[in-house]
Write a protein that holds these residues in place. Sequence first.
Motif, short mmCIF file in Angstrom:
data_model
loop_
_atom_site.label_atom_id
_atom_site.label_comp_id
_atom_site.label_asym_id
_atom_site.label_seq_id
_atom_site.Cartn_x
_atom_site.Cartn_y
_atom_site.Cartn_z
N GLY A 90 5.04 -14.95 0.27
CA GLY A 90 5.74 -13.94 1.18
C GLY A 90 5.12 -12.36 1.42
N VAL A 91 5.37 -11.72 2.19
CA VAL A 91 4.83 -10.60 2.19
C VAL A 91 5.36 -9.54 1.10
CG1 VAL A 91 4.39 -10.50 4.54
CG2 VAL A 91 6.63 -9.59 4.33
N GLU A 92 6.63 -9.69 0.83
CA GLU A 92 7.04 -8.72 -0.41
C GLU A 92 6.56 -9.12 -1.60
OE1 GLU A 92 11.41 -8.76 -1.14
OE2 GLU A 92 11.87 -8.54 1.31
N GLY A 93 6.22 -10.27 -1.81
CA GLY A 93 5.69 -10.94 -3.13
C GLY A 93 4.09 -10.54 -3.08
N ILE A 94 3.50 -10.70 -2.06
CA ILE A 94 2.09 -10.53 -2.07
C ILE A 94 1.99 -8.86 -2.21
CG2 ILE A 94 0.14 -10.13 -0.14
CD1 ILE A 94 1.12 -12.69 1.10
N GLU A 95 2.78 -8.02 -1.66
CA GLU A 95 2.55 -6.42 -1.83
C GLU A 95 2.90 -6.05 -3.23
OE1 GLU A 95 5.37 -2.72 -0.48
OE2 GLU A 95 4.69 -4.11 1.27
N LYS A 96 3.82 -6.92 -3.83
CA LYS A 96 4.10 -6.54 -5.53
C LYS A 96 2.77 -7.02 -6.15
CE LYS A 96 9.14 -7.07 -5.98
NZ LYS A 96 9.96 -8.25 -6.51
N TYR A 97 2.42 -8.25 -5.83
CA TYR A 97 1.06 -8.60 -6.68
C TYR A 97 0.21 -7.69 -6.57
CZ TYR A 97 -2.49 -11.60 -7.86
OH TYR A 97 -3.53 -12.20 -8.66
N LEU A 98 -0.09 -7.24 -5.25
CA LEU A 98 -1.36 -6.20 -5.02
C LEU A 98 -1.08 -5.07 -5.74
CD1 LEU A 98 -2.08 -6.98 -1.31
CD2 LEU A 98 -3.44 -7.77 -3.36
N ALA A 99 0.10 -4.51 -5.78
CA ALA A 99 0.53 -2.98 -6.43
C ALA A 99 0.50 -3.10 -7.59
CB ALA A 99 1.58 -2.65 -5.76
N PHE A 100 0.48 -4.30 -8.43
CA PHE A 100 0.74 -4.13 -9.70
C PHE A 100 -0.34 -3.84 -10.73
CE2 PHE A 100 1.16 -6.34 -14.11
CZ PHE A 100 2.20 -6.15 -14.38
N GLY A 101 -1.64 -3.78 -10.24
CA GLY A 101 -2.45 -3.37 -10.96
C GLY A 101 -3.68 -4.30 -11.32
N HIS A 102 -3.46 -5.62 -11.09
CA HIS A 102 -4.53 -6.60 -11.53
C HIS A 102 -5.86 -6.43 -10.70
CE1 HIS A 102 -2.62 -8.80 -15.01
NE2 HIS A 102 -1.50 -8.74 -14.10
N MET A 103 -5.61 -5.88 -9.62
CA MET A 103 -6.86 -5.86 -8.73
C MET A 103 -7.30 -4.49 -8.58
SD MET A 103 -6.07 -8.89 -5.98
CE MET A 103 -7.44 -8.42 -5.00
N ARG A 104 -8.42 -4.10 -8.88
CA ARG A 104 -8.95 -2.81 -9.02
C ARG A 104 -9.25 -2.20 -7.55
NH1 ARG A 104 -13.07 -5.35 -12.85
NH2 ARG A 104 -13.57 -6.48 -10.95
N GLY A 105 -8.74 -1.05 -7.45
CA GLY A 105 -8.97 -0.28 -6.39
C GLY A 105 -7.67 -0.38 -5.12
N ILE A 106 -6.44 -0.77 -5.73
CA ILE A 106 -5.42 -1.21 -4.80
C ILE A 106 -4.04 -0.65 -5.71
CG2 ILE A 106 -3.81 -2.81 -3.89
CD1 ILE A 106 -5.91 -4.75 -3.65
N SER A 107 -3.84 0.71 -5.17
CA SER A 107 -2.61 1.33 -5.29
C SER A 107 -1.44 0.90 -4.77
CB SER A 107 -2.66 2.94 -5.08
OG SER A 107 -2.74 3.28 -3.82
N SER A 108 -0.07 1.04 -5.14
CA SER A 108 0.84 0.81 -4.60
C SER A 108 1.03 1.17 -2.85
CB SER A 108 2.46 1.22 -4.91
OG SER A 108 2.54 2.45 -5.19
N ALA A 109 0.68 2.39 -2.60
CA ALA A 109 0.43 2.81 -1.17
C ALA A 109 -0.53 1.67 -0.36
CB ALA A 109 0.10 4.15 -1.04
N MET A 110 -1.56 1.61 -0.98
CA MET A 110 -2.55 0.88 -0.65
C MET A 110 -2.22 -0.63 -0.36
SD MET A 110 -5.71 0.46 0.79
CE MET A 110 -6.30 2.11 0.42
N ALA A 111 -1.54 -0.93 -1.26
CA ALA A 111 -1.01 -2.53 -1.24
C ALA A 111 -0.24 -2.58 0.04
CB ALA A 111 -0.11 -3.09 -2.46
N LYS A 112 0.93 -1.59 0.16
CA LYS A 112 1.49 -1.61 1.53
C LYS A 112 0.69 -1.61 2.75
CE LYS A 112 5.51 0.88 -0.14
NZ LYS A 112 6.44 0.07 -0.25
N ARG A 113 -0.40 -0.83 3.07
CA ARG A 113 -1.11 -0.67 4.17
C ARG A 113 -1.85 -2.08 4.34
NH1 ARG A 113 -2.60 4.69 2.24
NH2 ARG A 113 -4.66 4.05 1.41
N ILE A 114 -2.44 -2.71 3.28
CA ILE A 114 -3.10 -3.97 3.29
C ILE A 114 -2.25 -5.03 4.10
CG2 ILE A 114 -4.24 -5.93 1.89
CD1 ILE A 114 -5.31 -3.72 0.32
N VAL A 115 -0.90 -5.13 3.43
CA VAL A 115 -0.03 -6.16 3.63
C VAL A 115 0.51 -5.84 5.09
CG1 VAL A 115 2.26 -7.25 3.39
CG2 VAL A 115 0.59 -6.62 1.63
#
Length: 194
Positions: A90-115
């Motif tokens: 789901g989009v909420e889960g994907i955003e949380k996952y990306l924002a968590f910090g396991h993937m270099r280069g993605i902040s929480s703001a960037m995660a929101k934009r990507i999703v």
Amino acid sequence: MAARAFPGSAGPEIEALAGTIERVTFHSTETGFCVLKVQARGKRDLVPVIGHAPAIAAGEWITATGIWHTDRQHGVQFKADTLKVTPPTGVEGIEKYLAFGHMRGISSAMAKRIVAAFGEGTFEIIEAEPKRLPEVAGIGPKRAARIIAGWAEQKAVREIMLFLHAHGVGTARAVQIFKTYEHNSISVTTDDPY
């Protein structure tokens, strides 16, 4: 510590638990030990889950087998012997996952934009069409390369853990194998399982 047992048996009852990781309270990158808060299927409140995983993030879906026990300090917890993790859908889960910090280069703001740009197809875009990442404001060639490398690393870890679980290796031992042999874990355990 108390654990539920089968009637007439001496051992605790092994149960299954599945749900979404809402919060990673603690994770040791050295040992893989983790304490999670999970929104489990069939449970109203978040469930504390303790176990082992080489990498873990909020938003991921887990399936675990283990026992319920009561810790004197922390109360009732699910103590997982096996802990299998899959990326969220789901989009909420994907955003949380990306924002968590396991993937270099993605902040929480960037995660929101990507999703916002790719929705539930975010992971497919990262894996199959990574050239589209610069469509998101703030992602240039260098950041896109870091995101792609981070995704490949997470995918490799998941594949190794799935292989080891499929061959009867518990999560704690699988983490030790992964920490020792890293990306050679599959070939080492296939060539010489002892």
